[in-house]
Motif scaffolding. Structure first.
Motif, mmCIF file in Angstrom:
data_model
loop_
_atom_site.group_PDB
_atom_site.id
_atom_site.type_symbol
_atom_site.label_atom_id
_atom_site.label_comp_id
_atom_site.label_asym_id
_atom_site.label_seq_id
_atom_site.Cartn_x
_atom_site.Cartn_y
_atom_site.Cartn_z
ATOM 1 N N TRP A 290 0.839 -1.201 0.000
ATOM 2 C CA TRP A 290 0.000 0.000 0.000
ATOM 3 C C TRP A 290 0.873 1.250 0.000
ATOM 4 O O TRP A 290 0.603 2.210 -0.719
ATOM 5 C CB TRP A 290 -0.931 0.005 1.214
ATOM 6 N N MET A 291 1.941 1.209 0.802
ATOM 7 C CA MET A 291 2.856 2.360 0.892
ATOM 8 C C MET A 291 3.662 2.506 -0.400
ATOM 9 O O MET A 291 3.888 3.617 -0.887
ATOM 10 C CB MET A 291 3.798 2.178 2.076
ATOM 11 N N ALA A 292 4.097 1.392 -0.964
ATOM 12 C CA ALA A 292 4.977 1.432 -2.131
ATOM 13 C C ALA A 292 4.239 1.698 -3.432
ATOM 14 O O ALA A 292 4.810 2.279 -4.362
ATOM 15 C CB ALA A 292 5.744 0.109 -2.236
ATOM 16 N N GLN A 293 2.961 1.294 -3.508
ATOM 17 C CA GLN A 293 2.242 1.404 -4.774
ATOM 18 C C GLN A 293 1.120 2.446 -4.765
ATOM 19 O O GLN A 293 0.989 3.226 -5.705
ATOM 20 C CB GLN A 293 1.657 0.031 -5.140
ATOM 21 N N VAL A 294 0.305 2.460 -3.716
ATOM 22 C CA VAL A 294 -0.843 3.364 -3.684
ATOM 23 C C VAL A 294 -0.449 4.782 -3.274
ATOM 24 O O VAL A 294 -0.897 5.764 -3.884
ATOM 25 C CB VAL A 294 -1.938 2.822 -2.742
ATOM 26 N N VAL A 295 0.399 4.902 -2.261
ATOM 27 C CA VAL A 295 0.758 6.234 -1.753
ATOM 28 C C VAL A 295 1.380 7.138 -2.821
ATOM 29 O O VAL A 295 0.976 8.297 -2.961
ATOM 30 C CB VAL A 295 1.671 6.123 -0.512
ATOM 31 N N ILE B 254 -10.571 11.770 -4.399
ATOM 32 C CA ILE B 254 -10.247 10.941 -5.564
ATOM 33 C C ILE B 254 -9.424 9.736 -5.105
ATOM 34 O O ILE B 254 -8.326 9.885 -4.566
ATOM 35 C CB ILE B 254 -9.462 11.740 -6.619
ATOM 36 N N MET B 255 -9.966 8.554 -5.319
ATOM 37 C CA MET B 255 -9.264 7.338 -4.924
ATOM 38 C C MET B 255 -8.293 6.900 -6.025
ATOM 39 O O MET B 255 -8.674 6.856 -7.194
ATOM 40 C CB MET B 255 -10.269 6.218 -4.650
ATOM 41 N N PRO B 256 -7.051 6.586 -5.682
ATOM 42 C CA PRO B 256 -6.118 6.072 -6.695
ATOM 43 C C PRO B 256 -6.690 4.832 -7.382
ATOM 44 O O PRO B 256 -7.280 3.961 -6.733
ATOM 45 C CB PRO B 256 -4.875 5.726 -5.867
ATOM 46 N N GLU B 257 -6.505 4.733 -8.681
ATOM 47 C CA GLU B 257 -7.096 3.642 -9.452
ATOM 48 C C GLU B 257 -6.592 2.265 -9.026
ATOM 49 O O GLU B 257 -7.291 1.263 -9.188
ATOM 50 C CB GLU B 257 -6.824 3.842 -10.944
ATOM 51 N N ASN B 258 -5.378 2.214 -8.479
ATOM 52 C CA ASN B 258 -4.820 0.910 -8.114
ATOM 53 C C ASN B 258 -5.194 0.470 -6.696
ATOM 54 O O ASN B 258 -4.813 -0.609 -6.251
ATOM 55 C CB ASN B 258 -3.300 0.897 -8.273
ATOM 56 N N LEU C 79 -5.696 -3.618 -5.088
ATOM 57 C CA LEU C 79 -4.315 -3.756 -4.621
ATOM 58 C C LEU C 79 -4.023 -5.154 -4.096
ATOM 59 O O LEU C 79 -3.020 -5.764 -4.453
ATOM 60 C CB LEU C 79 -4.014 -2.717 -3.534
ATOM 61 N N TRP C 80 -4.915 -5.668 -3.237
ATOM 62 C CA TRP C 80 -4.628 -6.973 -2.620
ATOM 63 C C TRP C 80 -4.670 -8.114 -3.624
ATOM 64 O O TRP C 80 -4.020 -9.132 -3.439
ATOM 65 C CB TRP C 80 -5.555 -7.225 -1.430
ATOM 66 N N ASP C 81 -5.409 -7.938 -4.708
ATOM 67 C CA ASP C 81 -5.356 -8.947 -5.763
ATOM 68 C C ASP C 81 -3.939 -9.033 -6.324
ATOM 69 O O ASP C 81 -3.406 -10.125 -6.561
ATOM 70 C CB ASP C 81 -6.341 -8.606 -6.891
ATOM 71 N N ALA C 82 -3.311 -7.870 -6.521
ATOM 72 C CA ALA C 82 -1.933 -7.836 -7.033
ATOM 73 C C ALA C 82 -0.947 -8.374 -6.001
ATOM 74 O O ALA C 82 -0.018 -9.126 -6.339
ATOM 75 C CB ALA C 82 -1.564 -6.406 -7.431
#
Length: 357
Positions: free
Chosen positions: A44-49, A264-268, A272-275
């Motif tokens: 979450w920190m590495a991809q969504v943030v 606005i929610m990030p698209e990923n 995320l947890w699927d990835a």
């Protein structure tokens, strides 16, 4: 004439001063503190943030900056919501199941017996469901957006595959919440509540033979070292959900444009947890040289598992009724939305390639 020049000079000075003041106000960056339980290496920190920060910067023309405080440095995970209410942080990522009883409607989305085929599905159900239900339990903060872990699987050691309802009877399994522990015991397992970071020791010492968990722990918590020989798909027993909430006074002090940007929610985020699960299972598969047993139960076996945890659904409805809420409406809303999104999304998509290899 001299007086006129003096007046003109004073007016020009005033205009310039106002101009500088306005420019300074426009250039001032609003810093918003964000409290989260996760450290920098977590997905979450590495991809969504980074994506979230990019959106906020672009949508506000650089007027807003998110200052992230990870690893529970501002508030402990169970205290994150109250920390926003008390202005310890402007924003926090709240794990709703971590404070049992505080969010009765939101927690209902996590009840065993509700099927979510993927993290994307459960995230969309939560997002849409909260718009319909509008739970009062979130009224003292501003809810920006939500996301979920999606379903977990039975992940077990060699020799302990969950191949049927009967096969799990008496099996020593770990659960990372009291709700999941109760569900496993109703099913007939011998379950123990163990916080996720402590699973490795229990697995290593053969105290448990596996557990109900999301596949990302095989990588993120290195559980593949002592677990992961068998994976059984049961997309109706495991879920955790999260919300990004903001101090209401702070939110209301910002301009409408900034408020809109913050929502606005990030698209990923939804999937995320699927990835993360896909990566966890792929790492596990590689370490075991492809010798992982993936189990798809027949519908008659799924029916037995669902029937065993049905009392938890019934108890939840009564519990919500006791709080003065319409428990049946809450449950029906969630179930109907789950059916809607499950219809177009297959179960455990992160396992498809591995199962079909």
């Amino acid at each position: 004439m001299r007086k006129v020049n003096v007046v003109v000079s004073m007016l020009l000075s005033l205009v310039l001063a106002v101009g500088v003041s306005v420019a300074g106000a426009k250039d001032k960056v609003v810093e918003l503190s964000v409290s989260t339980m996760w450290g920098p290496k977590m997905g979450w920190m590495a991809q969504v943030v980074p994506e979230w920060q990019r959106i906020i910067k672009e949508e506000t023309n650089g007027q807003v900056e998110l200052v992230i405080y990870g690893g529970q440095t501002l508030t402990k995970a169970p205290e994150a919501y109250q920390g926003v209410v008390n202005s310890i942080s402007d924003i926090a990522v709240v794990g709703f199941p971590l404070t049992p009883g505080a969010f009765p409607v939101v927690e209902t989305f996590c009840m065993p017996g509700i099927q979510y085929n993927s993290a994307y599905v459960s995230s969309k159900v939560l997002e849409e469901g909260l718009k319909i239900l509008k739970p009062a339990e979130l009224a003292d903060t501003e809810l920006l957006w939500t996301f979920t872990t999606g379903p977990g699987e039975f992940i077990t050691k060699k020799g302990y595959a969950v191949t049927s309802f009967e096969s799990i009877q008496g099996m020593e399994l770990a659960a990372n919440s009291g709700t999941k522990e109760k569900a496993l015991n109703l099913i007939g397992a011998s379950a123990s509540f163990i916080p996720t970071p402590e699973w490795l020791e229990y697995l290593k010492n053969d105290i448990v033979k596996g557990g109900l968990i999301a596949g990302e722990v095989l990588d993120g918590f290195n559980q593949r070292e002592y677990n992961g020989d068998n994976v059984t798909v049961v997309p109706y027993l495991f879920l955790s959900n999260f919300g990004v909430v903001m101090n209401k006074q702070k939110f209301n002090s910002l301009s409408p444009d900034i408020q809109k940007a913050l929502k606005i929610m990030p698209e990923n985020a939804p999937a995320l947890w699927d990835a993360l699960n896909k990566k966890g299972y792929e790492v596990n598969e590689k370490q075991k040289n492809g010798k992982v047993n993936y189990i798809i139960l027949p519908e008659e076996e799924h029916a037995k598992f669902k029937a065993a945890v049905k009392p938890m659904i019934d108890e939840r409805i009564k519990y919500l009724n006791g709080l003065g809420l319409d428990g049946q409406f809450v449950m029906d809303t969630i179930m109907q939305l789950a059916d809607k999104y499950n219809a177009d999304n297959p179960a455990a998509p992160y396992l498809t390639d591995l199962i079909n290899k």
